[in-house]
Design a protein around this motif. Sequence first.
Motif, PDB file in Angstrom:
ATOM      1  N   GLU A 110     -16.694  37.458 -59.437  1.00  0.00           N
ATOM      2  CA  GLU A 110     -15.785  38.175 -59.354  1.00  0.00           C
ATOM      3  C   GLU A 110     -14.544  37.808 -59.852  1.00  0.00           C
ATOM      4  OE1 GLU A 110     -15.782  37.737 -54.969  1.00  0.00           O
ATOM      5  OE2 GLU A 110     -17.513  39.006 -54.507  1.00  0.00           O
ATOM      6  N   ASP A 134     -11.741  37.356 -57.334  1.00  0.00           N
ATOM      7  CA  ASP A 134     -11.069  36.802 -57.069  1.00  0.00           C
ATOM      8  C   ASP A 134     -11.644  35.616 -57.135  1.00  0.00           C
ATOM      9  OD1 ASP A 134      -9.756  35.367 -55.354  1.00  0.00           O
ATOM     10  OD2 ASP A 134     -10.744  36.809 -53.020  1.00  0.00           O
ATOM     11  N   THR A 145     -26.986  39.120 -42.262  1.00  0.00           N
ATOM     12  CA  THR A 145     -26.255  40.460 -41.952  1.00  0.00           C
ATOM     13  C   THR A 145     -26.526  41.198 -40.775  1.00  0.00           C
ATOM     14  OG1 THR A 145     -27.511  41.023 -43.427  1.00  0.00           O
ATOM     15  CG2 THR A 145     -25.320  39.903 -44.315  1.00  0.00           C
ATOM     16  N   PHE A 194     -19.455  46.891 -44.727  1.00  0.00           N
ATOM     17  CA  PHE A 194     -18.113  45.994 -45.291  1.00  0.00           C
ATOM     18  C   PHE A 194     -18.734  44.109 -45.543  1.00  0.00           C
ATOM     19  CE2 PHE A 194     -14.004  44.979 -44.740  1.00  0.00           C
ATOM     20  CZ  PHE A 194     -13.499  44.214 -45.437  1.00  0.00           C
ATOM     21  N   THR A 195     -18.706  44.528 -43.466  1.00  0.00           N
ATOM     22  CA  THR A 195     -18.875  43.448 -42.577  1.00  0.00           C
ATOM     23  C   THR A 195     -19.637  42.672 -43.599  1.00  0.00           C
ATOM     24  OG1 THR A 195     -17.556  44.107 -40.928  1.00  0.00           O
ATOM     25  CG2 THR A 195     -18.272  41.770 -40.718  1.00  0.00           C
ATOM     26  N   HIS A 207     -21.065  42.421 -46.544  1.00  0.00           N
ATOM     27  CA  HIS A 207     -20.995  42.267 -47.938  1.00  0.00           C
ATOM     28  C   HIS A 207     -19.655  41.117 -47.716  1.00  0.00           C
ATOM     29  CE1 HIS A 207     -19.996  42.100 -52.554  1.00  0.00           C
ATOM     30  NE2 HIS A 207     -18.565  42.437 -51.717  1.00  0.00           N
ATOM     31  N   ASN A 208     -18.728  40.956 -46.998  1.00  0.00           N
ATOM     32  CA  ASN A 208     -17.920  40.449 -47.179  1.00  0.00           C
ATOM     33  C   ASN A 208     -17.934  38.773 -46.381  1.00  0.00           C
ATOM     34  OD1 ASN A 208     -15.528  41.588 -47.170  1.00  0.00           O
ATOM     35  ND2 ASN A 208     -14.398  42.159 -45.841  1.00  0.00           N
ATOM     36  N   LEU A 209     -19.295  38.363 -45.598  1.00  0.00           N
ATOM     37  CA  LEU A 209     -20.050  37.743 -45.143  1.00  0.00           C
ATOM     38  C   LEU A 209     -20.641  37.179 -46.241  1.00  0.00           C
ATOM     39  CD1 LEU A 209     -21.021  35.878 -43.308  1.00  0.00           C
ATOM     40  CD2 LEU A 209     -22.943  37.786 -42.203  1.00  0.00           C
ATOM     41  N   ARG A 221     -20.609  37.289 -49.640  1.00  0.00           N
ATOM     42  CA  ARG A 221     -19.546  37.317 -50.819  1.00  0.00           C
ATOM     43  C   ARG A 221     -18.896  35.216 -49.947  1.00  0.00           C
ATOM     44  NH1 ARG A 221     -13.857  40.590 -51.694  1.00  0.00           N
ATOM     45  NH2 ARG A 221     -13.949  39.834 -49.747  1.00  0.00           N
ATOM     46  N   THR A 222     -18.458  35.245 -48.885  1.00  0.00           N
ATOM     47  CA  THR A 222     -18.182  34.255 -48.144  1.00  0.00           C
ATOM     48  C   THR A 222     -18.852  32.905 -48.336  1.00  0.00           C
ATOM     49  OG1 THR A 222     -16.733  35.490 -46.473  1.00  0.00           O
ATOM     50  CG2 THR A 222     -17.001  32.891 -46.021  1.00  0.00           C
ATOM     51  N   ARG A 228     -19.513  32.319 -52.064  1.00  0.00           N
ATOM     52  CA  ARG A 228     -17.497  31.233 -52.165  1.00  0.00           C
ATOM     53  C   ARG A 228     -18.430  29.696 -51.576  1.00  0.00           C
ATOM     54  NH1 ARG A 228     -12.299  35.336 -50.806  1.00  0.00           N
ATOM     55  NH2 ARG A 228     -13.126  36.234 -52.767  1.00  0.00           N
TER      56      ARG A 228
END
Length: 582
Positions: free
Chosen positions: A44, A46, A127, A133-134, A136-138, A140-141, A144
């Motif tokens: 990504e 970021d 999930t 949206f949530t 995907h962010n989970l 992605r976290t 990371r």
Amino acid sequence: MAEKASGERGLWAGAVPQDASLLKEALTCHVAQQGLQDSLFSSESDNSLYFTYSGHCNTLEVQDLNYQVDMASQVPWFEKLAQFKVPWTSHKDSCKLGIQNLSFRVRSGQMLAIIGSSGILILDEPTSGLDSFTAHNLVRTLSRLAKGNRLVLISLHQPRSDIFRLFDLVLLMTSGTTVYAGAAQHMVHYFTAAGHPCPRYSNPADFYGEPARPVARCTRLLPHQMLPEPMDLTSIDRRSREQEVATREKAQSLAALFQEKVRDFDDFLWRAEARQPGVGVCGARQALLTDTGHVPTSPELPGPVQQFTMLIRRQISNDFRDLPTLLIHGAQACLMSLIIGFLYYGHGATKLPVMDKAALLFMIGGLIPFNVILDVIAKCHLERAMLYYELEDGLYTAGPYFFAKILGELPEHCAYIVIYAMPIYWLANLRPGPEPLLLHSLLVWLVVFCCRVMALVTAALLPTFHMSSFFGNALYNSFYLTGGFMISLDSLWTVPAWISKVSFLRWCFEGLMHIQFKGLTYHMAVGNLTIPIPGDVILSSMDLNSYPLYAIYLILVSITGGFMALYYVSLRFIKQKPRQDW
């Protein structure tokens, strides 16, 4: 050759080529799509790695794991009796193989996603119940966290394409056997080489990891064209005996093919090209350590003030988010206050007998903290597992969490005391005036707060809810019995006398008696006679006049401070695991 290319063109573009120019176009499209799929798995934009773990690299290796389940043991005994079966018998043919010959190796810095028809192991479907949206962010976290030198394993059901692109590794299973384990971006290339290409614009996780289902398409077809049916590579079709046998044979052949391809790899992961084992985040970190002499610096954690701010915001938000529970607590305090108050209501100018008023004051300080103990212990054990992992991962330290937990529920605590103390004070016609009311409410507030901290200590010291509730109730009952009302303090022998020294219920009772009797003359009716009795004499007769009122407040604050210190030590030095072997 033209026929093979034609078939490939039909699979990838949904049209049958008619000449060599279309064949060339199909091959070009195939190569372009492969390059596009590889580019989709790039990192990504970021690149900030939150919560980077600076410890040693870890490796998880599973080799030749087999697991079977006795299906007969899953049927309750009463259902067996209903089927005219002996409850204690177990047939060997009822055993089903859940996992068969599973082998893989994952290192820190990688996130392995387990997809397919197996229970689809660690972080099982995190999930589920989340919007796209949530979710995907989970993920992605989690990605990371993995890139921050952690090892993350998740199992997902039907991940979206944008989530699938976040995976480093994919483990695809069917009937407990592995049909693919390797890089996510190479999964399409692997199955394409095996003769099962993924149609264009299709999600590989859906095509390879999920059962066939009706697909809605907005495509205009010519009379001689047709769409390829969704392929079912990993699921067993049990709609008929023939289909079950065919799909099981296909799954077994895919598993055998994969075992053959990874036979020479020590990490049991398929790779599109030969690479040296151990090269990854851990290898890069070791190489950087050798070259520069130090490990690359990771982002620093927020300071204690920032940690406390975030934790107390989360604490208050979680409490007020559960509005029904708050309303139930308020209604409980109000109902108890009204019941006790109406029990002592109706005397008017006639004062209560001494022992009746003493019993009222002891109930005020002794009943409401008991409900607080159970509520606090239950809430602490619900969040204990999360607390343990967050402390282990270094998201925050014990100090900020300690202060956030102590201070986070103060608004609810203050409202609780006001709802409980005010109606009783008015209905029972206790000593009038703003000063006695303020001193009375402050004393009740202190004893409930002290009881709450005691509950936090028992929840942090002991590993299970049942042990904490048992120990908390035993401690509370010992304080209750030595509180100075059930038996006079001067009648206690040595051990209960020492317990009464640290009994917050004893000091609350003594303080409430001081507020209502100290410096007043109490008129006791004996037959036709009214005998005036000084309030100090009443306190001395019950051995409740040993300390002044301000000293009682200081003693309660000291007991509360001792419990707070013990709570901090428990958080700091005892691992807050939800279960331990004792």
